[in-house]
Design an enzyme around this catalytic site. Sequence first.
Site, PDB file in Angstrom:
ATOM      1  CG  HIS A  55      -4.128  -3.690   2.388  1.00 23.99           C
ATOM      2  ND1 HIS A  55      -3.080  -3.219   3.149  1.00 23.99           N
ATOM      3  CD2 HIS A  55      -4.717  -2.534   1.882  1.00 23.99           C
ATOM      4  CE1 HIS A  55      -3.161  -1.882   3.374  1.00 23.99           C
ATOM      5  NE2 HIS A  55      -4.086  -1.246   2.436  1.00 23.99           N
ATOM      6  CB  CYS A 111      -1.079   0.091   1.284  1.00 26.34           C
ATOM      7  SG  CYS A 111      -2.311   1.122   1.060  1.00 26.34           S
ATOM      8  CD  GLU A 132      -2.095  -6.360   4.651  1.00 24.36           C
ATOM      9  OE1 GLU A 132      -1.643  -6.690   3.596  1.00 24.36           O
ATOM     10  OE2 GLU A 132      -2.320  -5.305   5.173  1.00 24.36           O
TER      11      GLU A 132
END
Lengths: 218, 259
Positions: free
Chosen positions: A198, A90, A200
């Site tokens: 993202h 990001c 994650e």
Amino acid sequence: MSRYIAIIDYGSGNLRSAQKALQLAAKNLDLPIEIIVSNRPEVIDKAERIVLPGVGAFADCYNGLFSIADIGSILEQRIIKQGLPFLGICVGMQLMAETGHEKGEHKGLGWIKGDVREIKPSNKSLKIPHMGWNEIIFNQDHVLLENLSDGLNGQHAYFVHSYQMQIKNQNDLLASCDYGGEITAMVGKDNIAGTQFHPEKSQKFGITILENFLRWKP
Amino acid sequence: MSLKTRIIPCLDVKDGRVVKGVNFVNLVDAGDPVEAAIAYDSAGADELCFLDITASHEGRDTIFDVVERTAEHCFMPLTVGGGVRTIEDIRKLLLCGADKVAINSAAVNDPDFINRASDKFGNQCIVVSVDARKVKTLDNIQNKWEIYTHGGRKASGLDALEFALDMEKRGAGELLVTSMDRDGTKIGFDLELTQTIADAVKIPVVASGGVGNLNHLVEGVKQGHASAVLAASIFHFGTHSISEAKEYMAKNGIEMRQD
């Protein structure tokens, strides 16, 4: 200390999620490696891979990063000179650009030629931030994109951002998505890579990207 | 090919346990929010929302533990709302693994809090809850809604549309628009409310309150112009699965993520 990957902690973002996701990726690969969140220069310096997350404004993140003593020379030495694998996430990816234009004009790391500008979709009804799951388009082959599928009926990644990286050299573009125009989704050059989305938070797709990062030998 | 409409199951959490109950098949402990979160994660929910309705100050800490345990197992975006009043509350939730926080009373009582919070953590992580009830107007020409706080119990005197525009200007990254008239009724979203706000702001709007069937979800997007739809009971009680909802919405011409 044994082998480990360092997630740079500079007071930005949700580091715990990135740590947990990398731990899962390592476990899936049977890699005996620790994932350490740290703001200590000596810890970052000895890591075998480095991850730079980032949530918030460009300049705040840049200043936060450079409040870590010697971080500039550590990154220069380890990433640029020695070629350690590096992943920016990001704003962590955006920081690799030359300049950022969020709340004024700010200098970036300058690793990838380009700058970071506000997203201006051609279709005015599209909402900003670009928030949610968007379909990923692969722009070239890369280790980080292995075991994934793109295009129609391809996989999605989770984005949340109002600014995006506009790169000068198309060779640095690994993946993109469409949001009233092309959005840079992934960049890569030599041993450095970055994702605007993202991983994650992108369920299976994201964990696969992280697995690919862990087995990447640039 | 573009951004997909999100489906967000929402869990009410009190003192660390799900209230209203969750009644999934194969769930060992229906009251454990972490187990419910894991079930939704594997079912392909696009985001998850925890609403902490713990009344007591002492009970507050349990939500941090719930968020922390959820982040160990779920790799999807998580919004946490309820009782978020200070910068420190937000920081703690983010460090535990939340991605966004939903702010209601604090935004009404101290609008500047939204400026401070978004400056500090970025607009993307600040969701403002717009809890509104329809105002009975005499002429009935133009619909109006009033903002409520404290779970819909306390009227604020604020106009919902003006409030929404003000929150956008102050740095909210998303609005969670809940019709307090429809919440729990299962008769569908207040589509006029959702559309009025969604068309007026540039930031995404999540429609909430009143979902009783899959068609209500479609209406929220097509008529309400919402970027995401939030629902609780239709998913909790297994009336419909997330994938059924996605298939139904896709069949009705809405682009959904179905990988």
